[in-house]
Scaffold this active site. Structure first.
Site, PDB file in Angstrom:
ATOM      1  CB  ALA A  25      -0.960   0.316   1.391  1.00 52.89           C
ATOM      2  CD  GLU A  44      10.616  -0.516   4.616  1.00 49.96           C
ATOM      3  OE1 GLU A  44       9.326  -0.163   4.284  1.00 49.96           O
ATOM      4  OE2 GLU A  44      11.119  -1.508   5.208  1.00 49.96           O
ATOM      5  CB  ALA A  45      11.776  -0.543   9.499  1.00 51.34           C
ATOM      6  CG  HIS A 481      -2.511 -14.515   2.497  1.00 49.96           C
ATOM      7  ND1 HIS A 481      -2.942 -15.668   1.893  1.00 49.96           N
ATOM      8  CD2 HIS A 481      -1.224 -14.321   1.745  1.00 49.96           C
ATOM      9  CE1 HIS A 481      -2.373 -15.972   0.756  1.00 49.96           C
ATOM     10  NE2 HIS A 481      -1.321 -15.205   0.682  1.00 49.96           N
TER      11      HIS A 481
END
Ligand SMILES: Cc1cc2nc3c(=O)[nH]c(=O)nc-3n(C[C@H](O)[C@H](O)[C@H](O)COP(=O)(O)OP(=O)(O)OC[C@H]3O[C@@H](n4cnc5c(N)ncnc54)[C@H](O)[C@@H]3O)c2cc1C
Length: 544
Positions: A25, A44-45, A481
């Site tokens: 996403a 972003e890690a 998921h």
């Protein structure tokens, strides 16, 4: 806000939007929001996605359990998993899980999204979301009413045909499951080849298709090794994000959001970050001395996942992928891949699908199955078997069992407690046992008989429902998921975390946009639906 954070946010650089997480996403959102001219910062890690294992489809097997590129989460063991902890790795690099996932492109059933709307989520019916599936995909084939032609995401068909795959399809047809040329079209039910996010031999992550092209814009900045530790608030308004390099947690920095903070960390890390930020069940936050910004009991609840089981058979009269990955055969496959010819290097881990019903009275499939002419030792992804093997996996589309994600402490670097509660619901147990019977029956079709040697798992001694359930408890795995831990729902739904515009209830300037917001599990691998959420959310933001 602490004194130190107050001064760091005062001095922080600022953007219109700060997006935490560059996954399915987050990357699409960054692309769409920056296209409109807004300034966007993505935190972003994980590291950049330089490793070839993140780009060559077969590299998946090297990346998934590598802690550099994947958060090595696991669910607590329960009696229903025979006391086993169940690994749930999640992507930790540009592109998030789309850089390590199984590449299957599967939207789900129209009824899934109509159900989201029926739960009070106006704007999320199938008719509402279909344009967003279409506008991001580039697909050749299928019906224009359902398929997109001009999007950034190539969705392709397999070019590597194996006799076992063809025989599996013929056998399913023989048993009454029709061949379906496009399960992402009018009808999901049937058997056939998976559509994949692979183009000319390469993985198509959201980093590759959406984020990197947008990084040429001056108004988009992407910071890697930037792990958000807290969303920062002034009262109930989100104003920025505190973050650190994961290897230097004491050096906290901050970035300010003039318009909105967007949390897109995935269904495990999103509830963790919200809880660390003071949004979550008040009791849990107080237990860890976190100041409650808003009591939101649904943060971390409603965790769903697909729990899958594999039926494995020994193969005769054919080579399988188990042999093709060894020695000279592998060298041949690599050179075929280099020459852009069909090769196992450019395959998704599962090649075929079957969507079918666990009982004939149902009107739509409640099971998803996968088939591949390969088998893993003991049925676990990692090492291929030494003998020729084939696998038919299966899971229930919409399990009822629900779990939780909860911080264990106020330490942002500590993994949260994950309780997925697989098979907790009796209905899920019954459906999965029927699914195992179906998978077994499909491997024993007449069309496959010339290749079927013997069943390895669950094995001939496993016959009764209770024996099959016991097998599922001992061998089941996550399909990775995870979703639903910050679910969307209207005001008045106690466990809803975000409204249908994906704004956190009771908080200004903060949205959650990722797989966490799913109000119910789609009947599919969930990446396509998560990408759709990112694509649609950009419009919701622009319209607000
Ligand atoms: C091994 C595997 C195989 C899968 N196979 C398939 C498949 O074949 N088909 C399919 O449809 N789906 C598949 N999935 C699921 C699918 O990829 C995910 O559901 C989807 O990517 C979720 O998107 P997301 O945006 O919610 O999170 P992600 O894509 O996981 O992105 C979250 C990002 O946020 C970052 N992040 C997390 N916390 C922080 C923080 N505090 N600060 C900064 N950054 C942070 C992460 O590092 C990550 O990059 C698979 C998943 C996995 C893990």
């Amino acid at each position: 806000m602490s004194q130190a954070t107050q001064s760091s946010i005062r001095d922080a650089d600022s953007f219109d939007y700060v997006i935490v997480g560059s996954g399915a996403a987050g990357s699409i959102l960054a692309n769409r929001l920056s296209a409109g001219g807004a300034t966007v910062c993505v935190l972003e890690a994980g590291p950049p996605d330089h490793s070839p294992y993140l780009h060559i489809p077969a590299g998946f097997i090297k990346a998934v359990f590598n802690k550099k590129y994947a958060w090595q989460f696991s669910s607590e063991g329960t009696a229903q998993t025979n006391g086993r902890r169940v690994p749930i790795p999640q992507g930790r690099t540009l592109g998030g899980s789309t850089s390590i996932n199984g590449l299957v492109y599967n939207r789900g059933q129209a009824a899934d999204f109509d159900h989201w709307a029926a739960l009070g989520n106006t704007g999320w019916s199938y008719e509402d979301v279909l344009p967003y599936f279409k506008s991001m995909e580039r697909r050749v084939g299928g019906d224009d009413r359902y398929r997109g032609r001009k999007g950034e995401l190539p969705v392709t068909d397999i070019d590597w045909i194996h006799p076992l795959c063809e025989a599996f399809i013929a056998g399913a047809v023989e048993q009454g499951i029709p061949r379906n040329p496009d399960y992402n079209g009018a009808e999901q039910a049937g058997v056939g080849y998976f559509q994949r996010t692979i183009d000319r031999g390469w993985r198509m992550s959201t980093a590759k298709c959406f984020l990197k092209p947008a990084m040429a814009r001056k108004n988009l900045e992407v910071r890697t090794y930037a792990q958000a530790t807290r969303v920062l608030f002034e009262g109930c308004k989100a104003v920025g994000v505190a973050y650190c390099h994961p290897a230097h947690p004491s050096q906290v920095r901050a970035v300010r959001a003039r318009r909105e903070v967007i949390v897109s960390c995935g269904a495990i890390n999103t509830p963790k970050l919200l809880q660390l930020s003071g949004l979550g069940p008040a009791d849990l936050l107080r237990q860890h001395n976190i100041e409650v910004v808003r009591d939101l009991p649904g943060v971390g609840e409603n965790l769903s996942d697909h729990y899958s089981v594999r039926v494995v058979a020994r193969v005769k009269n054919s080579q399988t992928m188990n042999q093709l990955v060894k020695g000279l055969s592998l060298a041949g496959q690599i050179s075929r891949w280099l020459m852009k010819r069909p090769s196992i290097m450019a395959l998704s881990p599962s090649l075929l699908h079957y969507f079918w019903k666990s009982t004939p009275e149902l009107t739509a499939p409640d099971l998803q199955g996968v088939f591949t002419p390969a088998s893993y030792k003991e049925g676990y992804v990692g090492m291929l078997d030494d003998f020729p093997g084939m696998t038919a996996g299966v899971w229930q589309h919409r399990p009822e069992s629900r779990g939780q994600v909860r911080i264990r402490s106020a330490d942002p670097l500590q993994d949260p407690l994950i309780l997925a509660n697989y098979l907790e619901h009796e209905g899920d147990q019954r459906t999965l046992v029927r699914g195992i019977r179906l998978a077994r029956q499909l491997l024993r079709s007449q069309a496959l008989a010339q290749y079927f040697d013997s069943e390895v798992l669950p094995g001939p001694l496993c016959e009764s429902d209770s024996e099959l359930l016991d097998f599922a408890r001992r061998y089941g795995v996550s399909s990775y998921h995870v979703n639903g831990t910050a679910r969307m729902g209207p005001a008045g739904d106690t466990y809803a975390v975000v409204d249908p515009q994906l704004r956190v209830h009771g908080i200004q300037n903060l949205r959650v946009i990722d797989s966490s917001v799913m109000p119910a599990m789609p009947s599919a691998n969930i990446c396509a639906a998560t990408m759709m959420i990112g694509n649609k959310a950009a419009d919701l933001i622009k319209q607000s």
